[in-house]
Every structure is written in C-alpha cells, then in structure tokens.
Scaffold this active site. Structure first.
Site, PDB file in Angstrom:
ATOM      1  N   ASP A   1       0.880  -1.176   0.000  1.00  0.00           N
ATOM      2  CA  ASP A   1       0.000   0.000   0.000  1.00  0.00           C
ATOM      3  C   ASP A   1       0.911   1.216   0.000  1.00  0.00           C
ATOM      4  OD1 ASP A   1      -1.756   2.070   0.452  1.00  0.00           O
ATOM      5  OD2 ASP A   1      -2.280   1.480   2.488  1.00  0.00           O
TER       6      ASP A   1
ATOM      7  N   LYS B   1       2.498  11.689  -3.365  1.00  0.00           N
ATOM      8  CA  LYS B   1       1.596  10.825  -4.141  1.00  0.00           C
ATOM      9  C   LYS B   1       0.555  11.659  -4.893  1.00  0.00           C
ATOM     10  CE  LYS B   1      -1.636   6.953  -3.466  1.00  0.00           C
ATOM     11  NZ  LYS B   1      -2.179   6.009  -2.469  1.00  0.00           N
TER      12      LYS B   1
ATOM     13  N   GLU C   1      -7.331   0.423  -4.318  1.00  0.00           N
ATOM     14  CA  GLU C   1      -7.254   0.331  -2.860  1.00  0.00           C
ATOM     15  C   GLU C   1      -8.553  -0.156  -2.214  1.00  0.00           C
ATOM     16  OE1 GLU C   1      -3.879   3.870  -2.610  1.00  0.00           O
ATOM     17  OE2 GLU C   1      -5.934   4.268  -1.978  1.00  0.00           O
TER      18      GLU C   1
ATOM     19  N   ASP D   1     -12.864   4.997   1.776  1.00  0.00           N
ATOM     20  CA  ASP D   1     -11.403   5.073   1.874  1.00  0.00           C
ATOM     21  C   ASP D   1     -10.949   6.531   1.844  1.00  0.00           C
ATOM     22  OD1 ASP D   1      -8.683   4.863   1.671  1.00  0.00           O
ATOM     23  OD2 ASP D   1      -8.663   3.532  -0.056  1.00  0.00           O
TER      24      ASP D   1
END
Length: 604
Positions: free
Chosen positions: A9, A72, A173, A195
C-alpha cells in the site's frame, strides 16, 4: 521454497508492506520498528544522505526544507501552472517541471522527480521485506486509488521498476480492503469501502459472492484527504497570529512545518478528547538575522473542528451520493461499511458515515493496514492461482476523445466493467491532412476544458484526401488494472500502428536507467548494513529464546505432561536450527527462525 511475494500500500501519508504466511496475511514490520512507514523522503543537509520514513520525519523537525511528503498527489501528473498553484495551498516545498512534463520537487537543494520519491519509498519497503525473509524479494502487487488515471498508474509502475520490483498487478485500494475483509471473515453481500487517506478519497460498492468480488460502482475525489483537514486547522491557527507577522509566518518553511505538525497532532488528540491545547513558539521568518518571532497558544474543541471541516465533510457526502446513484442502491441497502485510511479514525468521519448509511461502520478492519493486507492476499492468489478470489473491477472515470467544438465524445463510460475494448471511427478536422492528433480525456463533462487531458493519439503519414474519405478507427483497450493502450488504423490504406500518448509525463530513458542504477547501489549498500544489524539482533533473539527454553523446562518439571515437553522440544529445535543457520551464515534460515521465535516470545 516458493519465492516471497508481497503486497504494498503506497500511501500519501504512510505506506505498508504485507505478505501471506501459512494462509494468513501479515504486515511486515519495518527495520526501524513499527508497522507503518511514513511516506516521507529527505536528504541530510551536509552529507546529502538519503533518509526515508521515520528518520526523514525526524529530519523534518530541524530541516523541513530537506524533506518532502504527500508527493503521491503529484505522481503521474503533468506539470502545469494550475497544478503548481493548487500545490501551494497543500505543501510548502516547490514543484518544478521535468523535460517531459513530469513533476519534480526540490529538497536540500536537489531537484528530484516525484516518481523517484515513490521509488525510494518502495525501495525501503522492499528492503524491509528482504530483511524479514532473509532473501531477495522482487514480485509484488501494489495498490492505487480507484480514481488514479492511466498516467498515474503508469508512473507507479515506473517507480516500482526503479525500485527493482516486478509488479504482477496494480489493484484499486478499496477493492484490496474489501478482499482483506471478505476472505478473512467469510463475508457475503454488499460492502461499501469508504477510503479516506492522507491525500485521496475513494468510495466503492462491491458485491461479494462465493469468492467473487464484483465492483458495482466507484467514485472519489483525488484532491481530498487527511492533509486537507490538517490545513483547515493550519489556516485557523494562522488567522490567530497578529497581522504584521502573519505573512512572514505563512512564508517561512520552518514555521509552516511547525503549524502542520501541531495541526496533525491536534486532529489525533481530538479523536480521543473533546478539546486539545495547541502551544507553539518561534514562529516567524527564520532567515532574517534580526528576526522577530512570535508564539501561539490556543484551544481547539472537537465541535469547532467539525465546523471548520464542514466543507470537506460535504465533499465526502457528494461522492457517497454519486456512487450510490451509480450503483442503483439506497444507502440502507449496503450490508456493511468498511473504513479505510487513517482519517476514518476521526469521530467526525465515523458519525458522517453512520448518519448517511443508517448503520455504524465496521471496526473489525485496521484502517491503516487493510489495503496492504488485501494486496498481499491478491499477490498470493496470483502466485498460487487457487481461484479463491476473483476480482471484477470497473472504470473509475469515463474516457473519451476531443472533437470539434471543444466537446468530448465518450468511448468508455464510468463504472463499465474492465477489461474493456472500445472502438470509434473519426475523420480528420480538415481536407488534405497528413497527420491527425486526437486528444484523449478523462472525466464526466461533455466539455474538454472541464476534463483532464491524458494525452494525444498521434497518427502520421495519412493519405491526403477529402475529410469524409479518410476514416480513422481508434481503439481504446483498458486492462483489468486500469492501464490504457491505444491503437489507430487508417481504414483507407489498411495500415495500422500502435500510437503513443504524447502528453503523458514520463522520465527520459537515460534518466530512468541512471535512477535504476542509483537505487540498486543504494539497496546493495543498505542490505550489507542491514545484514550486520540483523545478525546482532538475531543473536540477542537467540539469547531470549534460551531464557524462554529454561522457563518452559522449569515449568515442565513442575507440571509434567506431553504438551509441556512438546513446547520445550519446539523451542530447543528452533534454537538449534538458529545456531546452525548463524554458523553457516544462512540469512534466509536465520530469518525463518527469527519469525517463529518472535511469535513464540510474543505468545502467539
């Protein structure tokens, strides 16, 4: 013994690596201790030595200009003035553009591609896994946000290649989180994954039936995460500083870092308490010799924090409403809501979920680890091909091409099952064209300006003729991991060719090759240091094992029985194997014994 395989992850705030052992997914601890690796990278100011994770976080306290985080958000994005402007409100470090339009960051006086930053984090996780297994690790599955576009996914693969990893598959994810939940608990029904991580927000509805994980709908906000909630607190703190000094505090990197750390700490404390005290000193322009600094002391209550973040909460709800509409379901029809990402620990978010879906979310899954565990399960499944789990995902955003009049013609609609192939016939914009440029867009608007441009399909050497006589067939092929391939055929001549997405940012080939070599040299040097540390740790572990054996032996003498004697024999056998492995310098066997001894000493 099968080669190790891991699930990763790669998060905005923290990253996690996991594997499957004896049928159970496990998080692999980092070499410095802990189960999470902060997604922070830096270079020391004097030696320019690379630091990743917790050491980089520590460096940021004294030298924030030597460290970057939350990168990211920029991976695989094209460098534009709009992106730079948006980044200024999120991170203090500057963004720069590479020669191919990729995004780069500046730290410790060095300009580094965002892809390389991701590779450094992935490389650190790879080293953690190799220390855990005592051997080289290459194969992996990496998770990405569901709303990552083709460029962001390709950049993630590029970062993995630099880190020396072979990516078996990228998976979304939320799907990974549902996989971890479903396989470990035998769940069947409709699951919604909420999420909310450090930098992105995804909502996905899945139907789980007999090991089949079918995504019904997915949506998200790629510019919403825990960092944005922190910034609400930072802005509020700035507003309390006297006007003459406010601007200098806002511009100062050290002061901004102090505010950011204090905001994140306050947010965490408000998850447990109704209010928190924020006390800061030394705020102001640190670069001036005759600097004038100020301090700040205030109290933030949970209720006021909720008010500050109300616009962000509404953005979360907008995504939930859209996804439920796409799934054709009422919120109450969801059987379970799974929370993923550190932000979902915040009471505000848990209450928002409870109110919207009419049920309390599940707290059985660790929100920080679920995604990595799901990635490990998928990696193990791909390696064994047992058929225990089948993932059926969807397109997270519509894909289309730009046509005359600034419009977009949609080829692949959002929430279409993948893999998918779509074809469309186009004609040049004018007579006599020998080259056609077809822009590719991602998004839900009918207008080009309101979508994200992914690149341009370029078809050259067309036979010049009238516009209506030249027919171009463009094919979009989207893989099951969301990677886009484009092909064009000139139907008049019958010639076809693979075409490239010219606007997609990437690293120049020479630079990518250089970074691969740099990473390999760093990993080799680090592995040698890790080997020495691992040997010392293993010797100490064996000493603890000897003490455990003596305790078990004493217990067996006082309470004789087959079970007691078996426990003693098991520890003695492990110790014998450990000493033999140490003498033979067998790193893999040492690591195997270390894992088993550690579990015994932990009482598992």
């Amino acid at each position: 013994m099968r080669d190790p395989i891991i699930g990763i992850d790669l998060g905005t705030t923290n990253s996690v690596v996991a594997t499957v052992e004896e049928g159970r997914p496990r998080v692999i601890p980092s070499r410095v201790g802990g189960r999470l690796t902060p997604s922070v990278v830096g270079f020391t100011p004097n030696t320019t030595e690379r630091v990743v994770g917790a050491p980089a976080q520590a460096l940021a306290k004294e030298h924030p200009d030597c460290v970057v985080w939350a990168t990211k958000r920029f991976i695989g994005r094209r460098f534009t003035p709009e992106l730079v402007q948006a980044a200024r409100s999120v991170v203090p470090y500057p963004l720069l553009g590479g020669t191919t339009g990729d995004v780069r960051v500046k730290m410790a006086g060095r300009t580094v591609p965002v892809t390389q930053v991701a590779a450094m984090i992935l490389g650190e996780l790879k080293l953690d896994a190799e220390a855990y297994f005592g051997r080289e690790v290459r194969r992996c599955v990496i998770t990405v946000p569901a709303n990552f576009d083709d460029g962001q996914r390709q950049a993630t693969r590029e970062a993995a290649a630099i880190a020396g990893l072979d990516v078996l598959r990228l998976i979304n994810e939320p799907t990974a989180a549902a996989l971890a939940y479903g396989l470990s608990r035998g769940f069947q029904g409709h699951a919604l994954v909420f999420d909310l991580g450090g930098g992105t927000f995804d909502v996905t509805v899945l139907e789980v039936t007999d090991g089949v994980y079918e995504v019904k709908a997915t949506g998200g906000d790629s510019a919403l995460g825990g960092e944005d909630f922190d910034l609400k607190i930072v802005d509020w703190l700035l507003s309390q500083i006297d006007e003459p000094l406010r601007e200098s505090v806002h511009r100062d990197v050290v002061s901004q870092h102090k505010l950011k750390v204090a905001a994140e700490q306050a947010k965490r404390e408000l998850s447990e308490y109704e209010e928190t005290l924020i006390s800061l000193a030394g705020l102001g322009d640190q670069s001036q010799s005759a600097r004038k600094l100020t301090g700040l002391e205030t109290v933030l209550t949970r209720s006021f924090f909720d008010q500050l973040c109300e616009p962000l909460s509404e953005r979360c709800l907008e995504v939930c409403r859209a996804v439920m509409k796409d799934a054709g379901m009422a919120p109450s029809a969801v059987d379970t809501v799974l929370l993923v990402g550190g932000m979902t620990r915040v009471p505000l978010i848990r209450q928002l979920v409870t109110d919207f879906f009419g049920k309390a979310p599940s707290t059985e899954v660790n929100p920080d680890e679920a995604v990595a565990l799901g990635a490990a399960i998928q990696a193990d499944e791909l390696a064994r091909q047992s058929g225990a789990a089948l993932l059926l995902d969807v397109v997270s955003n519509s894909l289309g091409v730009g046509v005359l009049g600034g419009k977009v013609r949609r080829l692949i609609p959002r929430n279409r099952s993948v893999p998918v192939v779509a074809r469309e016939i186009f004609h040049p914009g004018r007579h006599g064209q020998t080259e056609a440029r077809i822009p590719v867009y991602q998004g839900e608007s009918d207008l080009q300006d309101e979508n994200r441009k992914l690149g341009e399909v370029v078809l050259r050497n067309l036979q010049a003729g009238s516009r209506g006589d030249t027919s171009l067939e463009v094919t979009f092929e989207l893989s099951n991991e969301g990677l886009l391939a484009v092909r064009a055929v000139d139907l008049q001549s019958g010639l076809s060719e693979e075409v490239r997405m010219e606007a997609r940012p990437h690293l120049p080939v020479r630079e990518a090759d250089r970074l691969v070599k740099e990473q390999a040299a760093y990993a080799q040097k680090q592995a040698q240091q890790d080997a020495r540390k691992s040997e010392d740790k293993f010797r100490k572990l064996l000493e603890r094992g000897e003490k455990l054996a003596r305790l078990l032996q004493h217990s067996a003498e006082e309470n004789p029985g087959e079970e007691a004697q078996a426990a003693v024999a098991n520890v003695r056998s492990l110790l014998e194997s450990g000493h033999s492995a140490l003498q033979a310098q067998d790193a893999e066997q040492c690591a195997h014994v270390a894992r088993q001894l550690t579990q015994l000493l932990a009482g598992r």
